[in-house]
Design an enzyme around this catalytic site. Structure first.
Site: not given
Length: 434
Positions: A253, A287
């Site tokens: 993430d 991300h």
């Protein structure tokens, strides 16, 4: 402001006392439950006025570790702390903030609340022991062990967010068993004078490092290699005076995500994250590389980032701001300089008001005074991807001496005011704000 911030951020100092966990019954065989032995060593260390709780080489199997005042949990090279997969060991419930909403939930693997002068140091490994059969399937993600009919976090997550929206007393927000909201690897709450240095972190159930409502925090020289869902690298949440330096992030993430509470609950707590210095870090998969949000309802201000390197086709955005009409709040006075970006898949700079709920909400977030100097990129789909609201435009974004190459698509500039470009090149050509 940076010299004054760094003047306040000081590493805790510990007495020269060592408490070897094997003296209290711990064994480095990867099987013996060392939870009680580690807790006893920590208790005696803090009672003696502080020092180091130490481990010899080997694998120590343990439940959650709760740090106390003046304790440095020292995990040297050759040592691994392997955390249990038995969810009942993460009880009783403790205060937590889960995705920016306060609650009573599972303990983090390494946890502290209302402590000062605490540290996790050494060149050893913190292994959360999560995988696509343990912890991670609770996300409900079909590419990591979950399938129709298995338990997941949806009910617990929705219930928590509903409690936050209704101002349900935090003591009544009882989660844990049966709600499937994963704990973090390291979460320190309401604490001050914190050092996390040198260790390698992997396979966390959720976020790796998550200081919450803390002051004077140093995260230095850690290595994060953890690709599970929501495996953010370092997420300071409503913290003041934070230094993150010389770290490497390879995550599932956001690599670093600056946060300050979610929606109404974040506005109720009303504590910003402010005075953050990030320098000399490397970002690989993830991300967002250097991210603010999406939980930022208590405001984020005074963030200074320099001399970082980001490079991976599996890194979506390099510099990422995410918010929406449920978050509200303000992001302001954010400065990036000397950032070297190799390849990212989506955007060099993304400021996105359309994240998750988008414009469906009563709040209007404010994002302004963002300065970007000396940023280069070798390859990306977009250079700038800026999406504000007509009723709340993104304001005062300044770029200077930047060079973006192999950019595939034109900039997206929706509801942006006061964009200034000085010596900014896109695919070899200088561009103007228009």
């Amino acid at each position: 402001m940076v010299p004054s911030i760094l003047g306040r951020v000081k590493a805790p100092v510990f007495p020269d006392r060592a408490f070897d966990v094997t003296r209290y019954g711990a064994a480095a065989d990867g099987k013996t439950d060392c939870t009680a032995a580690i807790a006893k060593a920590i208790s005696e260390c803090t009672a003696a006025g502080g020092g180091r709780v130490t481990f010899p080489a080997g694998v120590f199997f343990t439940g959650p570790i709760h740090l106390r005042n003046n304790v440095n949990l020292h995990v040297p090279a050759g040592t691994t702390l392997l955390f249990t997969r038995d969810t009942t060991k993460y009880l009783p419930l403790v205060y937590s903030r889960w995705e920016g909403v306060e609650c009573m939930n599972y303990s983090a693997c390494i946890y502290a609340d209302n402590q000062q002068n605490i540290a996790v140091t050494g060149e050893g490994v913190l292994d959360g022991n999560a995988d696509c059969e343990h912890w991670w399937p609770w996300k409900g993600r079909t590419n990591c062990g979950w399938r129709e009919g298995l338990v997941n976090q949806e009910h617990g997550r929705n219930l928590l967010f509903d409690w936050g929206a209704k101002d349900t007393p935090v003591s009544e927000r009882q989660l844990g068993e049966g709600f499937y909201l994963r704990p973090n690897l390291v979460q320190f709450c309401h604490s001050r004078n914190i050092l996390i240095e040198g260790v390698t972190m992997k396979n966390s159930p959720m976020f790796e490092v998550n200081p919450v409502l803390c002051t004077n925090v140093i995260v230095r020289g850690i290595k994060v290699d953890s690709h599970g869902p929501n495996n953010d690298g370092c997420d300071p949440d409503s913290c003041t005076d934070v230094l993150i330096e010389n770290c490497t992030f390879d995550t599932g993430d956001d690599c670093i995500a600056i946060k300050a509470g979610r929606n109404r609950d974040g506005r109720r707590v009303a504590v910003p994250t402010q005075n953050v210095v990030i320098r000399n870090c490397d970002m690989k998969d993830g991300h967002g590389g250097l991210t603010i949000g999406s939980e930022m309802s208590g405001n984020v201000r005074n963030v200074f980032v320099e001399n970082c390197r980001l490079d991976s086709p599996n890194l979506n955005e390099a510099l990422r701001f995410k918010t929406n009409a449920m978050r509200g709040g303000t992001i302001e006075h954010i400065f990036f300089r000397n950032i070297r970006i190799g390849q990212v898949s989506d955007a060099v700079l993304q400021i996105d008001f359309t994240y998750e709920e988008g414009e469906k909400g009563p709040e209007r977030p404010q994002v302004h005074d963002i300065e970007i100097k000396g940023v280069t990129c070798r390859k990306s789909k977009y250079a700038l991807q800026l999406r504000g609201f007509e009723s709340s435009p993104i304001r005062d974004i300044r770029l200077e001496n930047c060079d973006f190459n192999q950019i595939a698509e034109a900039n997206i500039l929706d509801h942006v005011q006061g964009l200034k470009l000085n010596n900014v090149k896109l695919n070899g050509k200088k561009i103007a704000a228009g």
